[in-house]
Scaffold this motif. Structure first.
Motif, PDB file in Angstrom:
ATOM      1  N   LEU A 217      -8.282   0.783  -7.683  1.00  0.00           N
ATOM      2  CA  LEU A 217      -7.661  -0.577  -6.439  1.00  0.00           C
ATOM      3  C   LEU A 217      -7.765  -0.083  -5.129  1.00  0.00           C
ATOM      4  O   LEU A 217      -8.171  -1.062  -4.073  1.00  0.00           O
ATOM      5  N   SER A 221     -10.524  -3.683  -3.861  1.00  0.00           N
ATOM      6  CA  SER A 221      -9.028  -4.626  -2.869  1.00  0.00           C
ATOM      7  C   SER A 221      -9.811  -5.938  -2.611  1.00  0.00           C
ATOM      8  O   SER A 221      -9.173  -6.657  -1.643  1.00  0.00           O
ATOM      9  N   LYS A 299      -4.945  -3.737   4.241  1.00  0.00           N
ATOM     10  CA  LYS A 299      -5.229  -3.399   3.248  1.00  0.00           C
ATOM     11  C   LYS A 299      -6.279  -3.236   2.551  1.00  0.00           C
ATOM     12  O   LYS A 299      -6.365  -2.388   1.346  1.00  0.00           O
ATOM     13  N   VAL A 300      -7.246  -3.777   2.923  1.00  0.00           N
ATOM     14  CA  VAL A 300      -8.523  -4.151   2.221  1.00  0.00           C
ATOM     15  C   VAL A 300      -9.539  -2.997   2.202  1.00  0.00           C
ATOM     16  O   VAL A 300      -9.615  -3.173   3.573  1.00  0.00           O
TER      17      VAL A 300
END
Length: 303
Positions: A217, A221, A299-300
Protein backbone atom coordinates in the motif's frame (compact mmCIF):
# COMPACT_ATOMS: atom_id res chain seq x y z
CA UNK A 1 42.43 39.02 -22.28
CA UNK A 2 40.22 40.07 -25.16
CA UNK A 3 36.46 39.49 -24.86
CA UNK A 4 34.37 39.31 -27.98
CA UNK A 5 31.61 41.93 -27.53
CA UNK A 6 29.38 40.05 -30.00
CA UNK A 7 29.28 36.83 -27.91
CA UNK A 8 26.48 37.90 -25.44
CA UNK A 9 24.29 39.04 -28.32
CA UNK A 10 24.88 35.74 -30.14
CA UNK A 11 23.82 33.80 -27.04
CA UNK A 12 20.76 35.99 -26.71
CA UNK A 13 19.82 35.44 -30.32
CA UNK A 14 20.29 31.66 -29.98
CA UNK A 15 18.11 31.67 -26.85
CA UNK A 16 15.42 33.68 -28.65
CA UNK A 17 15.47 31.33 -31.64
CA UNK A 18 15.23 28.28 -29.35
CA UNK A 19 12.29 29.85 -27.50
CA UNK A 20 10.57 30.71 -30.76
CA UNK A 21 11.09 27.17 -32.05
CA UNK A 22 9.64 25.76 -28.82
CA UNK A 23 6.56 28.00 -29.07
CA UNK A 24 6.05 26.95 -32.69
CA UNK A 25 5.95 23.30 -31.60
CA UNK A 26 3.46 24.08 -28.83
CA UNK A 27 1.29 26.41 -30.95
CA UNK A 28 -0.92 23.75 -32.67
CA UNK A 29 -1.81 22.15 -29.34
CA UNK A 30 -2.37 25.55 -27.79
CA UNK A 31 -4.76 26.53 -30.60
CA UNK A 32 -6.70 23.27 -30.19
CA UNK A 33 -6.97 23.84 -26.44
CA UNK A 34 -8.29 27.36 -27.03
CA UNK A 35 -10.89 26.23 -29.58
CA UNK A 36 -12.13 23.05 -27.88
CA UNK A 37 -11.49 23.69 -24.17
CA UNK A 38 -10.91 27.27 -23.06
CA UNK A 39 -13.41 29.01 -25.33
CA UNK A 40 -16.29 26.58 -24.57
CA UNK A 41 -15.51 26.92 -20.85
CA UNK A 42 -15.57 30.71 -20.93
CA UNK A 43 -18.68 30.67 -23.15
CA UNK A 44 -20.48 28.34 -20.74
CA UNK A 45 -19.73 30.60 -17.77
CA UNK A 46 -20.91 33.59 -19.81
CA UNK A 47 -24.20 31.96 -20.85
CA UNK A 48 -24.93 30.85 -17.30
CA UNK A 49 -25.68 34.50 -16.44
CA UNK A 50 -28.15 35.02 -19.29
CA UNK A 51 -31.60 33.99 -20.44
CA UNK A 52 -31.21 32.48 -23.89
CA UNK A 53 -33.33 31.54 -26.88
CA UNK A 54 -33.55 28.03 -28.36
CA UNK A 55 -30.38 28.67 -30.39
CA UNK A 56 -28.36 29.56 -27.31
CA UNK A 57 -28.18 33.29 -28.09
CA UNK A 58 -28.31 35.56 -25.00
CA UNK A 59 -31.60 37.48 -24.69
CA UNK A 60 -31.31 39.30 -21.37
CA UNK A 61 -29.03 39.38 -18.37
CA UNK A 62 -30.22 37.02 -15.63
CA UNK A 63 -27.51 37.59 -13.04
CA UNK A 64 -27.57 34.84 -10.44
CA UNK A 65 -31.16 33.90 -11.28
CA UNK A 66 -30.23 30.70 -13.12
CA UNK A 67 -28.17 29.53 -10.14
CA UNK A 68 -30.73 30.42 -7.46
CA UNK A 69 -33.49 28.74 -9.47
CA UNK A 70 -31.44 25.56 -9.72
CA UNK A 71 -30.52 25.48 -6.05
CA UNK A 72 -34.19 25.80 -5.10
CA UNK A 73 -35.34 23.28 -7.72
CA UNK A 74 -36.41 19.86 -6.48
CA UNK A 75 -35.44 18.33 -9.82
CA UNK A 76 -31.87 19.65 -9.65
CA UNK A 77 -31.44 18.62 -6.03
CA UNK A 78 -32.64 15.13 -7.00
CA UNK A 79 -30.05 15.10 -9.80
CA UNK A 80 -27.32 16.21 -7.39
CA UNK A 81 -28.28 13.46 -4.95
CA UNK A 82 -28.27 10.84 -7.74
CA UNK A 83 -24.85 12.08 -8.88
CA UNK A 84 -23.22 11.81 -5.46
CA UNK A 85 -24.79 8.40 -4.82
CA UNK A 86 -23.55 7.22 -8.22
CA UNK A 87 -20.00 8.37 -7.40
CA UNK A 88 -20.24 6.76 -3.97
CA UNK A 89 -21.34 3.46 -5.51
CA UNK A 90 -18.78 3.32 -8.30
CA UNK A 91 -15.51 4.80 -7.04
CA UNK A 92 -14.69 2.83 -3.84
CA UNK A 93 -16.04 -0.51 -5.09
CA UNK A 94 -14.43 -0.09 -8.52
CA UNK A 95 -10.98 0.71 -7.11
CA UNK A 96 -11.11 -2.09 -4.50
CA UNK A 97 -12.22 -4.63 -7.13
CA UNK A 98 -9.50 -3.55 -9.57
CA UNK A 99 -6.88 -3.69 -6.79
CA UNK A 100 -7.95 -7.22 -5.83
CA UNK A 101 -7.73 -8.35 -9.46
CA UNK A 102 -4.35 -6.64 -9.87
CA UNK A 103 -2.99 -8.42 -6.79
CA UNK A 104 -4.16 -11.76 -8.20
CA UNK A 105 -2.76 -11.03 -11.66
CA UNK A 106 0.58 -9.95 -10.21
CA UNK A 107 1.27 -13.48 -8.99
CA UNK A 108 3.93 -15.41 -10.90
CA UNK A 109 1.79 -18.36 -11.93
CA UNK A 110 1.57 -20.39 -15.10
CA UNK A 111 -1.09 -19.03 -17.47
CA UNK A 112 -1.56 -15.80 -15.52
CA UNK A 113 -1.27 -13.82 -18.78
CA UNK A 114 -4.64 -15.21 -19.88
CA UNK A 115 -6.33 -13.84 -16.78
CA UNK A 116 -4.60 -10.47 -17.19
CA UNK A 117 -6.11 -10.27 -20.67
CA UNK A 118 -9.56 -11.21 -19.36
CA UNK A 119 -9.43 -8.70 -16.49
CA UNK A 120 -8.42 -5.85 -18.81
CA UNK A 121 -10.73 -6.80 -21.70
CA UNK A 122 -13.47 -4.30 -20.77
CA UNK A 123 -11.03 -1.51 -21.59
CA UNK A 124 -11.33 -2.36 -25.29
CA UNK A 125 -15.12 -2.04 -25.37
CA UNK A 126 -17.03 1.14 -26.05
CA UNK A 127 -19.57 2.49 -23.59
CA UNK A 128 -22.35 1.88 -26.12
CA UNK A 129 -21.45 -1.79 -26.67
CA UNK A 130 -21.03 -2.40 -22.94
CA UNK A 131 -24.35 -0.73 -22.19
CA UNK A 132 -26.16 -2.92 -24.73
CA UNK A 133 -24.65 -6.02 -23.09
CA UNK A 134 -25.92 -4.91 -19.70
CA UNK A 135 -29.30 -4.03 -21.17
CA UNK A 136 -29.69 -7.69 -22.16
CA UNK A 137 -28.35 -8.86 -18.77
CA UNK A 138 -30.99 -6.77 -16.96
CA UNK A 139 -33.83 -7.66 -19.35
CA UNK A 140 -36.80 -8.85 -17.21
CA UNK A 141 -37.71 -11.67 -19.60
CA UNK A 142 -34.49 -13.03 -21.09
CA UNK A 143 -31.80 -11.46 -18.92
CA UNK A 144 -29.33 -13.67 -17.10
CA UNK A 145 -29.60 -11.54 -13.93
CA UNK A 146 -33.15 -12.72 -13.22
CA UNK A 147 -32.24 -16.30 -14.12
CA UNK A 148 -29.52 -16.22 -11.46
CA UNK A 149 -32.02 -14.84 -8.94
CA UNK A 150 -34.53 -17.55 -9.85
CA UNK A 151 -31.85 -20.20 -9.39
CA UNK A 152 -31.36 -19.08 -5.78
CA UNK A 153 -35.10 -18.87 -5.17
CA UNK A 154 -35.64 -15.13 -5.54
CA UNK A 155 -38.39 -13.46 -7.56
CA UNK A 156 -37.79 -11.56 -10.77
CA UNK A 157 -36.64 -7.95 -10.50
CA UNK A 158 -37.07 -4.99 -12.85
CA UNK A 159 -33.53 -3.68 -12.39
CA UNK A 160 -33.75 -0.66 -14.70
CA UNK A 161 -37.47 0.05 -14.24
CA UNK A 162 -37.55 0.22 -10.44
CA UNK A 163 -36.50 3.60 -8.94
CA UNK A 164 -35.02 1.76 -5.96
CA UNK A 165 -32.64 -0.37 -8.03
CA UNK A 166 -32.05 1.56 -11.26
CA UNK A 167 -29.15 3.72 -10.04
CA UNK A 168 -27.40 0.80 -8.36
CA UNK A 169 -27.87 -1.32 -11.50
CA UNK A 170 -26.27 1.37 -13.68
CA UNK A 171 -23.47 1.72 -11.11
CA UNK A 172 -22.71 -2.03 -11.31
CA UNK A 173 -22.52 -1.79 -15.11
CA UNK A 174 -20.22 1.24 -14.82
CA UNK A 175 -17.90 -0.56 -12.40
CA UNK A 176 -17.62 -3.43 -14.88
CA UNK A 177 -16.87 -0.99 -17.74
CA UNK A 178 -14.14 0.88 -15.83
CA UNK A 179 -12.44 -2.09 -14.17
CA UNK A 180 -10.17 -2.83 -17.15
CA UNK A 181 -8.49 0.59 -17.17
CA UNK A 182 -8.14 0.77 -13.39
CA UNK A 183 -6.80 -2.79 -13.28
CA UNK A 184 -4.06 -2.07 -15.84
CA UNK A 185 -2.89 1.06 -14.03
CA UNK A 186 -2.75 -0.70 -10.65
CA UNK A 187 -1.04 -3.77 -12.14
CA UNK A 188 1.63 -1.50 -13.61
CA UNK A 189 2.11 0.11 -10.20
CA UNK A 190 2.46 -3.28 -8.50
CA UNK A 191 5.04 -4.45 -11.01
CA UNK A 192 7.16 -1.35 -10.34
CA UNK A 193 7.55 -2.24 -6.65
CA UNK A 194 11.03 -3.58 -5.92
CA UNK A 195 10.77 -7.35 -5.37
CA UNK A 196 13.70 -7.22 -2.93
CA UNK A 197 11.40 -5.57 -0.39
CA UNK A 198 9.16 -8.65 -0.38
CA UNK A 199 12.16 -11.00 -0.23
CA UNK A 200 13.50 -9.15 2.81
CA UNK A 201 10.06 -9.35 4.43
CA UNK A 202 9.86 -13.11 3.82
CA UNK A 203 13.33 -13.63 5.29
CA UNK A 204 12.24 -11.66 8.35
CA UNK A 205 9.18 -13.93 8.70
CA UNK A 206 6.66 -11.17 8.05
CA UNK A 207 3.09 -12.26 7.24
CA UNK A 208 1.45 -11.53 3.88
CA UNK A 209 -1.11 -9.18 5.40
CA UNK A 210 1.63 -7.19 7.13
CA UNK A 211 3.61 -6.98 3.87
CA UNK A 212 0.49 -5.73 2.11
CA UNK A 213 -0.11 -2.99 4.70
CA UNK A 214 3.51 -1.92 5.17
CA UNK A 215 5.01 -2.49 1.71
CA UNK A 216 2.37 -2.80 -1.01
CA UNK A 217 0.00 0.00 0.00
CA UNK A 218 2.72 2.61 0.77
CA UNK A 219 4.64 1.85 -2.43
CA UNK A 220 1.42 1.75 -4.48
CA UNK A 221 0.00 4.93 -2.93
CA UNK A 222 0.96 7.28 -5.83
CA UNK A 223 -0.81 4.97 -8.30
CA UNK A 224 -3.83 4.61 -6.00
CA UNK A 225 -4.01 8.39 -5.60
CA UNK A 226 -3.98 8.85 -9.38
CA UNK A 227 -6.60 6.12 -9.90
CA UNK A 228 -8.92 7.54 -7.23
CA UNK A 229 -8.72 11.05 -8.69
CA UNK A 230 -9.32 9.97 -12.29
CA UNK A 231 -12.09 7.52 -11.36
CA UNK A 232 -13.92 10.13 -9.31
CA UNK A 233 -13.82 12.68 -12.14
CA UNK A 234 -14.96 10.08 -14.68
CA UNK A 235 -17.87 9.07 -12.44
CA UNK A 236 -19.08 12.65 -12.24
CA UNK A 237 -18.93 12.80 -16.06
CA UNK A 238 -20.73 9.50 -16.76
CA UNK A 239 -23.34 9.91 -19.49
CA UNK A 240 -23.39 7.21 -22.20
CA UNK A 241 -24.50 4.25 -20.09
CA UNK A 242 -27.21 6.31 -18.40
CA UNK A 243 -28.53 7.54 -21.75
CA UNK A 244 -28.69 4.01 -23.17
CA UNK A 245 -29.89 2.09 -20.12
CA UNK A 246 -32.37 4.40 -18.37
CA UNK A 247 -32.43 7.85 -20.03
CA UNK A 248 -32.44 9.40 -16.57
CA UNK A 249 -35.45 7.43 -15.33
CA UNK A 250 -37.43 5.99 -13.78
CA UNK A 251 -38.79 9.05 -11.95
CA UNK A 252 -35.43 10.83 -12.35
CA UNK A 253 -33.72 8.24 -10.12
CA UNK A 254 -30.74 8.07 -12.52
CA UNK A 255 -30.96 11.64 -13.78
CA UNK A 256 -27.41 12.64 -12.82
CA UNK A 257 -26.27 16.22 -13.39
CA UNK A 258 -24.50 15.49 -16.68
CA UNK A 259 -27.67 13.93 -18.11
CA UNK A 260 -29.72 16.81 -16.73
CA UNK A 261 -27.41 19.23 -18.56
CA UNK A 262 -27.94 17.27 -21.78
CA UNK A 263 -31.74 17.34 -21.40
CA UNK A 264 -31.88 21.05 -20.61
CA UNK A 265 -29.54 21.98 -23.47
CA UNK A 266 -30.64 19.68 -26.30
CA UNK A 267 -34.20 18.65 -25.43
CA UNK A 268 -35.66 21.61 -23.51
CA UNK A 269 -33.34 24.16 -25.26
CA UNK A 270 -32.79 25.98 -21.98
CA UNK A 271 -29.13 26.81 -22.60
CA UNK A 272 -28.82 29.25 -19.69
CA UNK A 273 -29.95 26.69 -17.12
CA UNK A 274 -27.78 23.97 -18.68
CA UNK A 275 -24.75 26.27 -18.57
CA UNK A 276 -25.41 27.09 -14.91
CA UNK A 277 -25.59 23.37 -14.11
CA UNK A 278 -22.32 22.82 -15.94
CA UNK A 279 -20.65 25.57 -13.92
CA UNK A 280 -21.95 24.11 -10.64
CA UNK A 281 -20.75 20.65 -11.63
CA UNK A 282 -17.31 22.01 -12.53
CA UNK A 283 -17.04 23.85 -9.20
CA UNK A 284 -18.11 20.73 -7.30
CA UNK A 285 -15.58 18.47 -9.06
CA UNK A 286 -12.86 21.10 -8.72
CA UNK A 287 -13.52 21.53 -4.99
CA UNK A 288 -13.55 17.78 -4.33
CA UNK A 289 -10.32 17.36 -6.33
CA UNK A 290 -8.61 20.12 -4.35
CA UNK A 291 -9.75 18.52 -1.08
CA UNK A 292 -8.51 15.15 -2.27
CA UNK A 293 -5.11 16.63 -3.12
CA UNK A 294 -4.89 18.44 0.21
CA UNK A 295 -5.88 15.45 2.35
CA UNK A 296 -4.93 12.43 0.24
CA UNK A 297 -1.51 13.51 -0.95
CA UNK A 298 -0.22 13.62 2.63
CA UNK A 299 -0.48 9.82 2.75
CA UNK A 300 1.19 9.31 -0.63
CA UNK A 301 4.64 7.78 -0.37
CA UNK A 302 6.86 8.87 -3.24
CA UNK A 303 10.01 6.84 -3.81
Amino acid sequence: MNVDPKRPSLRKNRFSLASLEGWLYVLPSFILFIIFLFYPMVRTVYLSFFYTDTQGKPLSFAGWENFTTLLSSTSFLTSAKATFLFVLYTVPVGVILALALALLANQKLKGIGFFRTIFSSTMGMSVAASSVIWMFIYNPSIGIANKILNFFGFADMHFLLDPNTALLSVAIATIWMNTGFTFLILLGGLQNIDSQLYESARIAGVSSSYSFRKITLPMLSPTLFFVLTVTMINSFQSFGQIDILTKGGPIDSTNVIVYSIYKDAFINYNIGSASAQAVLLFLCVFLLTVIQFKLGERKVHYQ
